[in-house]
Scaffold this active site. Sequence first.
Site, PDB file in Angstrom:
ATOM      1  N   ARG A 162       0.820  -1.218   0.000  1.00 49.92           N
ATOM      2  CA  ARG A 162       0.000   0.000   0.000  1.00 49.92           C
ATOM      3  C   ARG A 162       0.852   1.266   0.000  1.00 49.92           C
ATOM      4  NH1 ARG A 162      -2.136  -3.660  -1.213  1.00 49.92           N
ATOM      5  NH2 ARG A 162      -4.014  -4.678  -0.427  1.00 49.92           N
ATOM      6  N   SER A 251     -10.950   0.077   3.363  1.00 51.32           N
ATOM      7  CA  SER A 251     -10.208  -0.319   4.562  1.00 51.32           C
ATOM      8  C   SER A 251      -9.507   0.906   5.143  1.00 51.32           C
ATOM      9  CB  SER A 251      -9.182  -1.397   4.216  1.00 51.32           C
ATOM     10  OG  SER A 251      -9.827  -2.556   3.747  1.00 51.32           O
ATOM     11  N   GLU A 359      -4.827   3.938   6.244  1.00 53.31           N
ATOM     12  CA  GLU A 359      -4.583   3.771   4.818  1.00 53.31           C
ATOM     13  C   GLU A 359      -4.965   5.008   4.025  1.00 53.31           C
ATOM     14  OE1 GLU A 359      -5.897   0.719   1.218  1.00 53.31           O
ATOM     15  OE2 GLU A 359      -5.662  -0.031   3.249  1.00 53.31           O
TER      16      GLU A 359
END
Length: 367
Positions: A162, A251, A359
Amino acid sequence: MTQPLAELTTMRVGGPPRRLVTATTEAELIEAVRETDAAGEPLLVVGGGSNLLVADAGFPGTVVHVATRGIEVPHDSACGGVTATIAAGEVWDDVVAHACEHGWSGIEALSGIPGATGATPVQNVGAYGQEVAQTVAQVRVWDREEARVRTLFAGDLQFSYRHSLLKESMLGPDVPAGAVTPRYVVLTVTFSLRPTEMSQPVGYAALADGLGVQLGQRVPLGEARSAVLDQRRRRGMVLDAADHDTWSCGSFFTNPILTAPQMAELRVRALDRLGADGPTPPEFPAPQDRIKTSAAWLIDRAGFAKGHGTLDGRPAGLSTKHTLALTNRGGATAADVLALAREVRDGVEAAFGVRLVNEPVLVGLTL
């Protein structure tokens, strides 16, 4: 009044920017960024707004909304593969659908992810065993520091879980907390895909179960896409204006990557908290001999069940379908979402000694 950023983000929170510019062509996008830089104003680039949590006060500068379109295929052959160059503003799920319809394999497991194509290499978007790092060949960007168009190849992008060079340029050590100052503005993304009607090997257990196949098997692209969309809908991860469980950034926390000693401490804490007969933390291999565990598992076992906050009538709460999604129940502010995020982060750390990391990009906010 300028359009509030709540209208441009999937979380549906955020105040107005000082100025909003919508760029429908690459030339307009570059010009808008150049004008903003020449004026010495703060810049925020927004595509699909699926990975942003914006302050209620808005943004004290120029927001450039990327609405460029275009899919070009300079190369398509059975031997050499498919090269597809996608404009940054193209809706990502439309690109995945296009690929599946045309027999281009490699991004089918990324179906249903909201947002624009230009954001995918920034975040190294991934799900169900795939991530864009596996298929991105190059990214054309406007380099604000050098004031020129550049091509960054896959090896230049420093992809990790990520994360990428593009994201690092926004959130590096020299960037003030709560600020967003991207060096690189994505113009196009070029993917290298495989010309086949079959998916890549299924690499996620729940997806394999849904398809009725073994891990590592391949299935028709259309079946893979349908199964992924089904999995995401069950988790409230496919946008639906009528379903508040989908008013989120997806998320909210990344899965922690731990060293061996950190993982050992987590096992001990889990044993103390859950008992010898209780569940144990999931473990997955990660680069550099590290271990990835599940943020959702930690959140749930720390006492934050699906619907936490939501079922109490709060304006922001955990999804009733998935503990990783922090959701706007219809009237939440950024402050409400941030308070919930802190509650969950601090609760997990107190229970297990693991500090979760957000995130989505926080604009004008700090967690």
